[in-house]
Design an enzyme around this catalytic site. Structure first.
Site, short mmCIF file in Angstrom:
data_model
loop_
_atom_site.label_atom_id
_atom_site.label_comp_id
_atom_site.label_asym_id
_atom_site.label_seq_id
_atom_site.Cartn_x
_atom_site.Cartn_y
_atom_site.Cartn_z
N GLY A 51 0.91 -1.24 -0.03
CA GLY A 51 -0.13 -0.05 0.01
C GLY A 51 0.91 1.23 0.06
CB CYS A 77 5.37 -4.14 0.45
SG CYS A 77 6.07 -2.74 0.45
CE1 TYR A 78 0.55 0.84 5.14
CE2 TYR A 78 -0.80 -0.95 5.61
CZ TYR A 78 -0.53 0.45 5.81
OH TYR A 78 -1.25 1.01 6.50
CG HIS A 161 5.75 -5.94 -4.36
ND1 HIS A 161 4.41 -5.64 -3.84
CD2 HIS A 161 6.54 -4.89 -4.04
CE1 HIS A 161 4.58 -4.54 -3.34
NE2 HIS A 161 5.66 -3.93 -3.32
CD GLU A 163 2.78 -8.52 -5.48
OE1 GLU A 163 3.59 -9.28 -4.60
OE2 GLU A 163 2.39 -7.31 -4.90
CG ASP A 219 -12.95 -7.70 -23.00
OD1 ASP A 219 -12.68 -8.91 -23.28
OD2 ASP A 219 -12.33 -6.67 -23.31
CE LYS A 358 -8.93 -8.72 -24.97
NZ LYS A 358 -10.09 -7.80 -25.24
#
Ligand code: XMP
Length: 502
Positions: A51, A77-78, A161, A163, A219, A358
């Site tokens: 964050g 992290c945060y 991170h 991710e 979409d 996507k």
């Protein structure tokens, strides 16, 4: 499920996506809600996102509840700093923000199972943990950040991170947390996603009705299909033929989608072409088209009784760009990909795909058994062929462009790398050129071939199309399309050019 508590990181959805890649269901909960909601969810693990804030500026007691259950927690992290502060550690601002790759050395820990002793990680922070809480141990460090990961019982914290793709073994670390530490069940699947969205939409809409603007792209088709499963005839798909579509497009969309949903096809060709008559300027064309679209859509919403919802195929990247967080039904946003629907319509929006990327949507389209032609569709601009005719749009020029575009498309489908091409299409230029055909002088139009590769449309490179392909297309266009006597190939990247010519 694994719940991701969102503290405002730009990567929150990416964390949820990485967990789904482990076939474990994941949901996001905002840190602003009363976190006792976690008690009612079937939580097998919790991830605290990063964050932009600093934990020493907030009352972290409010977050104690997260750690009160039995579910293991991973703080990123945060999230790691928050846990450190809650349990009596200390967090401080660093002298300089650390942003980018760092070399991490890890200790032995199940979180790092199958990961080398030293690897590259992505850092993005201005604060660090400078003292760990009692009872915890440091499990990784970098040269500048001695406390780069820590463990305390079933809590694990990472300063970097996992991710983001730049972090080596990031997915492995997330998988270790999900399967080795949480022992979470692998129940996430396309089927489950669709089933749950169907239930959710049914519950939200009840006996009311919803409309969905269908563009013919993947979409809106997937979003509409899911909504149609939930609402049956009470979902009304609206597809507007603005006269700027490609050859056979209206018939194809009508044929495929009428089988899936209650589809209304509105023939507004004359109306659009009337308004566009004599207009040269690209931005004016866009405005006129957007405006007409809104008027037609408003009229449709009024025509259908009890319409309270609008289903949109918004994807996660669109959500990040509009700066919107998590929430079930927001008031409609003014900037919409089918043309900026106005606020005063007061429809609530439903965006079943707002968590997805996507490629995940394409996978759902395959699961829903939508026609291949939809799944592989290239992006097509809302203003359609109007921005591919440089200068004035009229029926004769539209017809020429449609025929040329159809030839390019037919030939392109035969290319080995067709799937790797982001877009490939024809552009009609406002130029006359001298030619000679059957001993006769001609003075006809010029058509350009545009083909680009891209990840997101923001930047693009021109595709090195084979010479025999270019040769075949040029010959066919000049021979088969009356009014075009010259074909050129666009070899500019974006930037400095753009993908569309207008
Ligand atoms: P440009 O031409 O800006 O295009 O490099 C980037 C991507 O956006 C599409 N595009 C549009 N899409 N309305 C749309 O819905 C528009 O006015 C519009 N203009 C460009 C373009 O096809 C490419 O994929």
């Amino acid at each position: 499920m694994i719940v991701v508590v969102d503290f405002g990181s730009q990567y929150t959805q990416l964390i949820a996506r990485r967990i789904r890649e482990c076939k474990v269901y994941s949901e996001i909960v905002s840190c602003l809600v009363d976190l006792s909601v976690l008690d009612d969810m079937n939580v097998e693990g919790i991830v605290l996102s990063g964050g932009p804030g600093s934990v020493y500026e907030v009352d972290t007691n409010a977050y104690r509840h997260i750690f009160s259950g039995t579910a293991p927690v991973l703080g990123i992290c945060y999230g790691m700093q928050l846990a450190a502060q809650v349990f009596g550690g200390k967090v401080r601002k660093t002298k300089t923000r650390e942003y980018g790759l760092a070399r991490l050395t890890r200790r032995l820990n199940p979180l790092f199972s199958g990961v080398p002793r030293s690897f590259n990680v992505w850092m993005s922070h201005g604060d660090v943990v400078v003292r760990v809480p009692e009872g915890s141990r440091v499990i990784a460090s970098t040269e500048t950040t001695p406390i780069a990961a820590l463990q305390m019982g079933t809590f694990h914290g990472l300063q970097f991170h996992p991710e983001v793709r730049h972090t080596q073994y990031g997915q492995r670390i997330i998988r270790n947390f999900v399967s080795k530490i949480c022992d979470a069940r692998k129940t996430w699947s396309m089927r489950r996603f669709v089933d749950e969205e169907v239930v959710r939409i049914k519950k939200t809409v009840g006996r009311d009705r919803a409309i969905c603007a269908i563009s013919g792209g993947v979409d809106s088709t997937v979003a509409g299909t899911i909504a149609a499963r939930a609402l049956g005839k009470n979902l009304i798909g609206v597809f507007v033929d603005n006269g700027l579509l490609r050859m056979n497009e209206r018939e194809e969309v009508k044929k495929s989608l009428s089988a899936i949903m209650n589809l209304r096809v509105i023939d507004a060709r004359a109306r659009f072409l009337d308004r566009l008559a004599g207009i040269n300027d690209a931005e004016k064309k866009r405005k006129i088209i957007g405006h007409e679209f809104i008027r037609i859509f408003e009229a449709e919403a009024r025509r259908v009784r009890d319409v309270k919802y609008l289903v949109q195929g918004t994807l996660y990247p669109d959500v990040i760009e509009s700066g919107k967080g998590i929430g079930p039904a927001d008031v409609i946003k003014s900037h919409h990909n089918v043309g900026g629907l106005p606020k005063k319509m007061h429809l609530k929006i439903i965006e079943p795909l707002r968590m997805l990327f996507k490629d995940e949507v394409r996978a759902i389209a395959r699961y829903l058994k939508l026609p291949r032609s939809f799944i592989d569709r290239k992006p097509f601009p809302g203003p359609g062929l109007a921005v591919r005719i440089v200068g004035v749009v009229n029926p004769a020029r539209l017809e020429m462009l449609r025929r040329a575009d159809q030839i390019i498309s037919e030939e392109a489908h035969k290319l080995k790398d067709y799937r790797d091409i982001w877009q490939i299409f024809a552009v009609l230029l406002p130029l006359g050129s001298v030619g000679v055909m059957g001993d006769k002088r001609t003075y006809d139009s010029v058509c350009a071939i545009r083909a680009v590769s891209s990840d997101d449309g923001m930047t693009a490179d021109w595709v090195r199309l084979p010479h025999d392909f270019l040769n075949r297309v040029a010959r066919r266009v000049v021979n088969e399309v009356k009014g075009i006597n010259r074909v050129v190939f666009d070899i500019t990247s974006k930037p400095p050019a753009t993908i569309e010519w207008e």
